[in-house]
Design an enzyme around this catalytic site. Structure first.
Site, short mmCIF file in Angstrom:
data_model
loop_
_atom_site.label_atom_id
_atom_site.label_comp_id
_atom_site.label_asym_id
_atom_site.label_seq_id
_atom_site.Cartn_x
_atom_site.Cartn_y
_atom_site.Cartn_z
CG HIS A 205 -0.26 0.21 2.71
ND1 HIS A 205 0.62 -0.78 2.89
CD2 HIS A 205 -0.07 1.33 3.39
CE1 HIS A 205 1.23 -0.50 4.25
NE2 HIS A 205 0.72 0.75 4.42
CG ASP A 207 1.96 5.34 4.52
OD1 ASP A 207 1.32 4.27 4.81
OD2 ASP A 207 3.07 5.35 5.18
NE ARG A 272 9.52 -5.08 10.83
CZ ARG A 272 9.13 -3.90 10.62
NH1 ARG A 272 7.88 -3.71 10.89
NH2 ARG A 272 10.04 -2.94 10.10
#
Length: 329
Positions: A205, A207, A272
């Site tokens: 994607h 932002d 993570r």
């Protein structure tokens, strides 16, 4: 700290991602203590839409403190975390990203962090005494990161030779600015063991906002797409910040700066944790190419729209969709 259990995994379908591959050695590095960095900054935004920031002035202790609090939150029993959700859009969520079927091997906490005091609407747990250390760490981190975002945008304006210096930064420091902090946790996956086994943690994607500034622990997973369409893995650096050009900044520069397509891969070995500050303009801010950046005879690539229009349209799409397409001329 595994929160998405093997039983859960069997109930959902997530795309198996390609392996992380080799690290990308060409990540642009912007040293904020280096004189004349404005030209390098502009070049990074034009060529990659992405760069790493060092010597940023934010104490390592401050970053580590929030990370420790975030790890503690995601290690809570699921019933405790669920009290902060479901995300709509703010709050706690897991697996489901957005409203149109996008899923990932991730759990997250999304917070409204406007320039006013942090809003915890629907997140009553943050006001509880037990959350005081998380609340304090969030407040300090957001304050420091907002200043860094403002500094970076002002350096961009200098590099673009446009005035006033705060022509970009004022959009994200306005009292009505629409900024968010996203805390992501990609847990180890018990069904995927080995360095070449990966799941899509967060799908590809761009932002929507003007700029995003992220930091993670020392675990790889972030990938960016280069201009030729190839994907490369960004080496982790827990002491630095990584900056993405957002769709709105692409529009403001009439395509001179390009929002970077990125994704996160999760593997079975390490947890993570990432913290991303999204700097967005006020809802009513009208977005279009800045006249100061338009050359004589240059045509606008985008029709003018408000941030609210674009944000609403983005929420109606899938992650990987070309969200700017419907606003192009």
């Amino acid at each position: 700290m595994v929160v998405l259990t093997s039983a859960t995994l069997e109930q959902i379908t997530l795309p198996v991602a390609p392996k992380l591959g080799t690290y990308f050695s060409g990540t642009p590095v912007i040293n904020l203590a280096q004189p004349g960095l404005e030209t390098l900054l502009v070049r990074a935004c034009e060529e990659f839409g992405f760069f790493k920031v060092t010597n940023h002035g934010i104490p390592v202790e401050l970053m580590a403190r929030l990370e420790a609090e975030v790890v503690k939150f995601f290690a809570l029993p699921q019933t405790e975390k669920d009290r902060a959700g479901p995300a709509d859009p703010f709050g706690y969520g897991n697996r489901t990203i957005g409203f149109h079927g996008d899923m990932g091997w991730v759990e997250y906490l999304l917070l409204d962090v406007t320039s006013k005091p942090m809003s915890h609407t629907s997140l009553a747990f943050l006001e509880e005494p037990a959350a005081s250390s998380l609340r304090s760490a969030l407040s300090d981190y957001v304050s420091a990161t907002r200043k860094l975002v403002s500094e970076i945008l002002e350096l961009m304006a200098e590099g673009l030779r446009i005035q006033p210096r705060n022509i970009l930064s004022k959009m994200v420091t306005d009292e009505e600015s629409d900024s968010m902090l996203r805390l992501n946790h990609y847990p180890p996956c018990p069904h995927l063991q080995g360095p070449d086994c990966c799941l899509t943690g967060f799908g590809e994607h761009t932002d929507p906002q003007i700029i995003s500034v992220s930091r993670s622990n020392n675990t790889s997973g972030l990938q960016i797409s280069l201009r030729d369409g190839s994907w490369v893995t960004v080496p982790p650096d827990q002491d630095s910040f990584f900056v993405n050009v957002g769709d709105s900044l692409q529009v403001l520069t009439n395509g001179r700066f390009r929002s970077v397509k990125h994704r996160v891969l999760a593997n079975g070995l390490k947890s993570r944790v990432s913290m991303i500050y999204f700097g967005g303009p006020p809802s009513g801010e009208r977005l279009g190419p800045l006249p100061l950046l338009m050359k004589e005879g240059e045509q606008s690539l985008y029709r003018e729209f408000t941030w609210w229009e674009y944000k609403s349209a983005a929420y109606r799409t899938r992650l990987a969709d070309n969200r700017l397409g419907q606003f192009e001329r």
